[in-house]
Design an enzyme around this catalytic site. Structure first.
Site, PDB file in Angstrom:
ATOM      1  N   CYS A  54       0.969  -1.255  -0.070  1.00 11.51           N
ATOM      2  CA  CYS A  54      -0.008  -0.061   0.127  1.00 11.51           C
ATOM      3  C   CYS A  54       0.737   1.135   0.089  1.00 11.51           C
ATOM      4  O   CYS A  54       1.702   1.468   0.806  1.00 11.51           O
ATOM      5  CB  CYS A  54      -0.949   0.083   1.250  1.00 11.51           C
ATOM      6  SG  CYS A  54      -2.121   1.340   1.170  1.00 11.51           S
TER       7      CYS A  54
ATOM      8  N   CYS B  21      -5.524   6.219  -2.976  1.00 12.15           N
ATOM      9  CA  CYS B  21      -4.848   4.979  -3.225  1.00 12.15           C
ATOM     10  C   CYS B  21      -3.499   5.103  -3.737  1.00 12.15           C
ATOM     11  O   CYS B  21      -3.408   5.523  -4.890  1.00 12.15           O
ATOM     12  CB  CYS B  21      -5.634   4.044  -4.155  1.00 12.15           C
ATOM     13  SG  CYS B  21      -4.743   2.451  -4.431  1.00 12.15           S
TER      14      CYS B  21
END
Length: 285
Positions: free
Chosen positions: A81, A223
């Site tokens: 991530c 994101c």
């Protein structure tokens, strides 16, 4: 029930529940992760991050002292991530688990390999490593009248990037459920919907706007690896002459993506802020 200490953090609105467990003594199940990340019954977050030493985790890497044990909000493990790793390093510093100065770089082990994070005065830059083009897929989502082509981008985790014509199309999307992909990827994918700014390039920096549905989470305000995928896809579509520096606007803020050579491989980096919001304790069911 077990009482655990936690910290809530975010990077451009992509938020995480973080816990310190250097020696790997904490046993948190997928059901408990879903509880912690639930915005109604738990703390609330797009993901769960456990700070654990590589030596204490079966997927650790002895090239890095710390492993980012990252889980999606639905209790499934994830490879990486981009926002989460920046927040993770900020958390390690705040907890006194590492000591770094501005300009220092620290290696973090992840399920997608080692990621080097540069610490700056006001933000963090993570080298996401190499990338590759992946399979193209048709994307169907409520709000668009027909399926659109999507370009696959692999950054250690899977992405499908779909270009839209204008802001109106972007705002009309209904992303409460996962977009339908054809062919269906075996492990799912993050799906980014992207609109170019007008003009696309100003002073050598290109700018696009993005919304995203994250695998195992839903629509998120940001994101990190998704912004990199969006920039890479648009540069690919634009062909020679496209810049290597991209500014990507997401609902939670703006991130900077840059491409650069490392030997024979092109790497991509992600720069942006990381914030810790509050600390607390909670009983695990």
């Amino acid at each position: 029930m077990a009482l655990i200490e936690f910290t809530k953090g975010h990077g451009t609105g992509n938020d995480f529940v973080l816990v310190s467990d250097p020696e790997g003594r904490l046993d948190v199940s997928p059901d408990q992760i879903r509880y912690l990340c639930d915005r109604h019954f738990g703390i609330g977050g797009d993901g769960f991050i456990r700070a654990i030493r590589s030596s204490a985790h079966p997927e650790g890497d002895d090239r890095a002292e710390w492993f980012m044990d990252y889980w999606n909000a639905d209790g499934t493990p994830a490879e990486m991530c981009g926002n989460g790793v920046r927040v993770y390093v900020h958390f390690l510093i705040a907890e006194g688990l590492i000591s770094v100065d501005p300009g220092d770089s620290i290696a973090i082990a992840t399920r997608a390999g080692i990621k080097d994070v540069l610490v700056d005065a006001n933000e963090y830059t993570v080298d996401l490593g190499g990338w590759r083009l992946a399979e193209e897929r048709l994307v169907t989502v409520p709000g668009l009248d027909v399926a659109r082509p999507g370009l696959g981008i692999d950054l250690g985790n899977p992405h499908v990037v779909c270009a839209l014509a204008h802001d109106g199309e972007l705002e009309a999307l209904e992303l409460t459920s996962a977009p339908r992909l054809d062919p269906v990827p075996a492990s799912g994918a993050n799906v980014e919907f992207v609109v170019p700014r007008e003009p696309l390039v100003t002073d050598g920096i290109a700018e696009v706007r993005m919304r995203v549905h994250e695998r195992g989470v839903g629509e998120t305000l940001s994101c990190g690896t998704g912004t990199a995928a969006a920039a890479l896809a648009f540069r690919h579509w634009g062909g020679p002459g496209m810049p290597d520096d991209w500014r990507v606007a997401v609902p939670g803020g703006t991130l900077l993506v840059s491409m650069f050579p490392v030997g024979d491989i092109e790497h991509v980096s992600l720069s942006g802020p990381a914030e810790l919001v509050y600390r607390g304790s909670i009983d695990l069911p």
